[in-house]
Design a protein around this motif. Structure first.
Motif, PDB file in Angstrom:
ATOM      1  N   HIS A  36       0.775  -1.165   0.069  1.00  0.00           N
ATOM      2  CA  HIS A  36       0.058  -0.036  -0.184  1.00  0.00           C
ATOM      3  C   HIS A  36       0.921   1.533   0.117  1.00  0.00           C
ATOM      4  O   HIS A  36       1.830   1.132   0.733  1.00  0.00           O
ATOM      5  CB  HIS A  36      -0.990  -0.036   1.365  1.00  0.00           C
ATOM      6  CG  HIS A  36      -1.928  -0.982   1.350  1.00  0.00           C
ATOM      7  ND1 HIS A  36      -3.172  -1.114   0.744  1.00  0.00           N
ATOM      8  CD2 HIS A  36      -1.744  -2.397   1.867  1.00  0.00           C
ATOM      9  CE1 HIS A  36      -3.668  -2.255   0.866  1.00  0.00           C
ATOM     10  NE2 HIS A  36      -2.947  -2.852   1.648  1.00  0.00           N
ATOM     11  N   ARG A  37       0.520   2.246  -0.678  1.00  0.00           N
ATOM     12  CA  ARG A  37       1.026   3.455  -0.772  1.00  0.00           C
ATOM     13  C   ARG A  37       0.896   4.096   0.588  1.00  0.00           C
ATOM     14  O   ARG A  37       0.049   3.863   1.411  1.00  0.00           O
ATOM     15  CB  ARG A  37       0.749   4.339  -2.003  1.00  0.00           C
ATOM     16  CG  ARG A  37       0.788   3.792  -2.978  1.00  0.00           C
ATOM     17  CD  ARG A  37       0.097   4.622  -4.300  1.00  0.00           C
ATOM     18  NE  ARG A  37       1.547   5.650  -4.806  1.00  0.00           N
ATOM     19  CZ  ARG A  37       1.406   6.803  -5.479  1.00  0.00           C
ATOM     20  NH1 ARG A  37       0.125   7.078  -5.801  1.00  0.00           N
ATOM     21  NH2 ARG A  37       2.174   7.534  -5.802  1.00  0.00           N
ATOM     22  N   ILE A  38       2.019   5.065   1.040  1.00  0.00           N
ATOM     23  CA  ILE A  38       1.831   5.560   2.482  1.00  0.00           C
ATOM     24  C   ILE A  38       0.565   6.273   2.707  1.00  0.00           C
ATOM     25  O   ILE A  38       0.106   6.261   3.825  1.00  0.00           O
ATOM     26  CB  ILE A  38       3.216   6.334   2.576  1.00  0.00           C
ATOM     27  CG1 ILE A  38       3.421   6.654   3.867  1.00  0.00           C
ATOM     28  CG2 ILE A  38       3.010   7.725   1.826  1.00  0.00           C
ATOM     29  CD1 ILE A  38       4.096   5.580   4.823  1.00  0.00           C
TER      30      ILE A  38
ATOM     31  N   GLY B  63       9.603   5.472  -6.219  1.00  0.00           N
ATOM     32  CA  GLY B  63       8.449   6.240  -5.596  1.00  0.00           C
ATOM     33  C   GLY B  63       8.202   7.532  -6.036  1.00  0.00           C
ATOM     34  O   GLY B  63       8.940   7.952  -6.633  1.00  0.00           O
ATOM     35  N   THR B  64       6.907   7.840  -6.058  1.00  0.00           N
ATOM     36  CA  THR B  64       6.556   9.051  -6.834  1.00  0.00           C
ATOM     37  C   THR B  64       5.312   9.655  -6.370  1.00  0.00           C
ATOM     38  O   THR B  64       4.671   8.911  -5.306  1.00  0.00           O
ATOM     39  CB  THR B  64       6.030   8.834  -8.137  1.00  0.00           C
ATOM     40  OG1 THR B  64       5.852  10.296  -9.042  1.00  0.00           O
ATOM     41  CG2 THR B  64       4.780   7.970  -8.372  1.00  0.00           C
ATOM     42  N   SER B  65       5.073  11.016  -6.238  1.00  0.00           N
ATOM     43  CA  SER B  65       4.121  11.950  -5.723  1.00  0.00           C
ATOM     44  C   SER B  65       3.867  13.164  -6.271  1.00  0.00           C
ATOM     45  O   SER B  65       4.812  13.542  -6.994  1.00  0.00           O
ATOM     46  CB  SER B  65       4.266  12.202  -4.255  1.00  0.00           C
ATOM     47  OG  SER B  65       3.134  12.565  -3.590  1.00  0.00           O
TER      48      SER B  65
ATOM     49  N   ILE C  81      12.388   8.051   9.651  1.00  0.00           N
ATOM     50  CA  ILE C  81      11.266   8.693  10.143  1.00  0.00           C
ATOM     51  C   ILE C  81      10.058   8.837   9.201  1.00  0.00           C
ATOM     52  O   ILE C  81      10.100   9.126   8.232  1.00  0.00           O
ATOM     53  CB  ILE C  81      11.951  10.233  10.547  1.00  0.00           C
ATOM     54  CG1 ILE C  81      13.106  10.191  11.559  1.00  0.00           C
ATOM     55  CG2 ILE C  81      10.777  10.977  11.221  1.00  0.00           C
ATOM     56  CD1 ILE C  81      13.777  11.518  11.618  1.00  0.00           C
ATOM     57  N   VAL C  82       8.901   8.391   9.923  1.00  0.00           N
ATOM     58  CA  VAL C  82       7.726   8.553   9.183  1.00  0.00           C
ATOM     59  C   VAL C  82       6.758   9.183  10.023  1.00  0.00           C
ATOM     60  O   VAL C  82       6.513   8.838  11.241  1.00  0.00           O
ATOM     61  CB  VAL C  82       7.269   7.094   8.990  1.00  0.00           C
ATOM     62  CG1 VAL C  82       5.856   7.285   8.607  1.00  0.00           C
ATOM     63  CG2 VAL C  82       8.331   6.229   8.264  1.00  0.00           C
TER      64      VAL C  82
ATOM     65  N   LEU D 133       8.590   7.887   0.771  1.00  0.00           N
ATOM     66  CA  LEU D 133       7.960   6.927   1.565  1.00  0.00           C
ATOM     67  C   LEU D 133       7.286   5.964   0.846  1.00  0.00           C
ATOM     68  O   LEU D 133       7.290   4.595   1.243  1.00  0.00           O
ATOM     69  CB  LEU D 133       6.987   7.346   2.532  1.00  0.00           C
ATOM     70  CG  LEU D 133       7.922   8.295   3.667  1.00  0.00           C
ATOM     71  CD1 LEU D 133       6.614   9.127   4.666  1.00  0.00           C
ATOM     72  CD2 LEU D 133       8.644   7.485   4.519  1.00  0.00           C
ATOM     73  N   ASN D 134       6.678   6.292  -0.241  1.00  0.00           N
ATOM     74  CA  ASN D 134       5.956   5.287  -1.233  1.00  0.00           C
ATOM     75  C   ASN D 134       7.228   4.213  -1.860  1.00  0.00           C
ATOM     76  O   ASN D 134       6.745   3.148  -2.067  1.00  0.00           O
ATOM     77  CB  ASN D 134       5.393   6.302  -2.315  1.00  0.00           C
ATOM     78  CG  ASN D 134       4.051   6.629  -1.954  1.00  0.00           C
ATOM     79  OD1 ASN D 134       3.308   6.295  -1.203  1.00  0.00           O
ATOM     80  ND2 ASN D 134       3.659   7.667  -2.908  1.00  0.00           N
ATOM     81  N   SER D 135       8.253   5.056  -2.202  1.00  0.00           N
ATOM     82  CA  SER D 135       9.231   3.916  -2.573  1.00  0.00           C
ATOM     83  C   SER D 135       9.525   2.731  -1.477  1.00  0.00           C
ATOM     84  O   SER D 135      10.017   1.460  -1.815  1.00  0.00           O
ATOM     85  CB  SER D 135      10.643   4.474  -3.061  1.00  0.00           C
ATOM     86  OG  SER D 135      11.429   5.077  -1.836  1.00  0.00           O
TER      87      SER D 135
END
Length: 348
Positions: free
Chosen positions: A6-8, A182-184, A210-211, A315-317
């Protein structure tokens, strides 16, 4: 290992306050295309290439303004000096592994020479960025080949972008976990207009993850070295100087993820504008021209969006990557890198 990734944002974490575009991807910027070639064979090959095309036309003839930024220069980024000097991109952008940079240049030259209208050109500034995937890939095995990288260019399309352990991210590692592509994107209001800004990353760097402001403290060991390439596209009409400033802001998003920014890290950002009003066509390059672009006083919202989109793309990556087994070229032994635990992320 979690089978479904799942994407973030699907896990309840939405960095920043600007809204994402419809795809939440770099391809939300009109005309931008992305293609991957993934080389995953046997027990030793875990690599690939990712191509980003600023528009679907002849890039050599209709160049796009661009800016380039370096936070730490432990890396190889072909074409960067001419981008800094002239402030423009004239080819597809290739991301791949460290020892494939030359083959990426060859693939770009082949592509550019074959395009109608380029029959007389004798100089091409091929743009190729890299990170080192030798922890999971036999990087000395000369993959991807030139013809494989050409497939990434020829197969580049608009629409949704595949993320995780694909393309140039097939063998990458970040924070001791499986990294990747990853992309956004963000929708950015500026003086009554809404512009689109998108980021794509190849994550392969270290630090303490860190998230959402929380340390991801379950890792027994955190990498410190490694690299990242960040590519930003926008349809905002910007000059090359402000695109360089925009590229620099991407490092704010990198820092938010806990990057170590170590001596052995190559941290690069490249930004370009697809706006027709600032495109460097043959006619505009012949002499003086008036090119309308956003002024310094109104670009701050784009700077902030660059930070947000970079953080989310990274974070998506990680969130979209999967556990990967491969070959560590430095030790000559097999290697396994775990994917980030989505169960833990969901409770951060």
């Amino acid at each position: 290992m979690d089978q479904k990734r799942h994407r973030i944002r699907e896990l309840g974490f939405a960095p920043g306050h600007f809204e994402p575009g419809p795809l939440n991807a770099i391809t939300d910027v009109g005309g931008v295309r992305v293609g991957h070639v993934t080389c995953r064979e046997g027990e030793r090959t875990r690599t690939g290439a990712t191509a980003i095309l600023p528009h679907g036309g002849n890039l050599f003839q209709d160049k796009v303004p661009a800016g380039f930024a370096v936070l730490n220069g432990f890396g190889k980024f072909a074409g960067s000096t001419q981008i800094v000097e002239l402030g423009e991109i004239e080819t597809p952008i290739i991301l791949t592994n460290t020892l494939a940079v030359g083959r990426g240049i060859d693939a770009i030259i082949r592509h550019t020479l074959m395009q109608p209208g380029n029959e007389l050109i004798v100089s091409i500034n091929a743009v190729v960025g890299e990170t080192n995937d030798s922890r999971l890939n036999d990087i000395r095995a000369a993959r991807p080949r030139v013809d494989e990288i050409s497939l990434a260019i020829d197969g580049a399309v608009s629409g949704a972008v595949e993320e995780g352990a694909v393309g140039a991210g097939t063998g990458t590692v970040a924070f001791g976990l499986k990294g990747g592509i990853g992309t956004s994107s963000r929708l950015v209001p500026v003086r009554g207009e809404t512009y689109r800004l998108g980021v794509l990353v190849q994550s392969n760097y270290g630090g303490h993850l860190i998230v959402a402001g929380h340390d991801y403290a379950t890792l027994a060991e955190h990498d410190k070295d490694g690299s990242i390439v960040i590519v930003l596209a926008t349809d905002a009409p910007l000059c090359s100087r402000n695109l360089e400033r925009l590229a620099q802001r991407c490092f704010g998003g990198l820092a938010r993820t806990g990057a170590a920014l170590s001596n052995g890290s190559g941290d690069y950002a490249l930004a370009f504008s697809t706006a027709e009003t600032v495109r460097r066509t043959p006619e505009r390059r012949k002499g003086a021209s008036t090119v309308p672009s956003l002024s310094n006083d109104v670009v701050s919202p784009l700077f902030e969006a660059a930070i947000e989109a970079t953080e989310e793309a990274i974070l998506n990556s990680l969130a979209m990557a999967v556990e990967t087994k491969g070959f560590n070229a430095a030790t000559g032994k097999s290697s396994t890198v775990d994917a980030i635990s989505l169960r833990v992320l969901a409770h951060i």
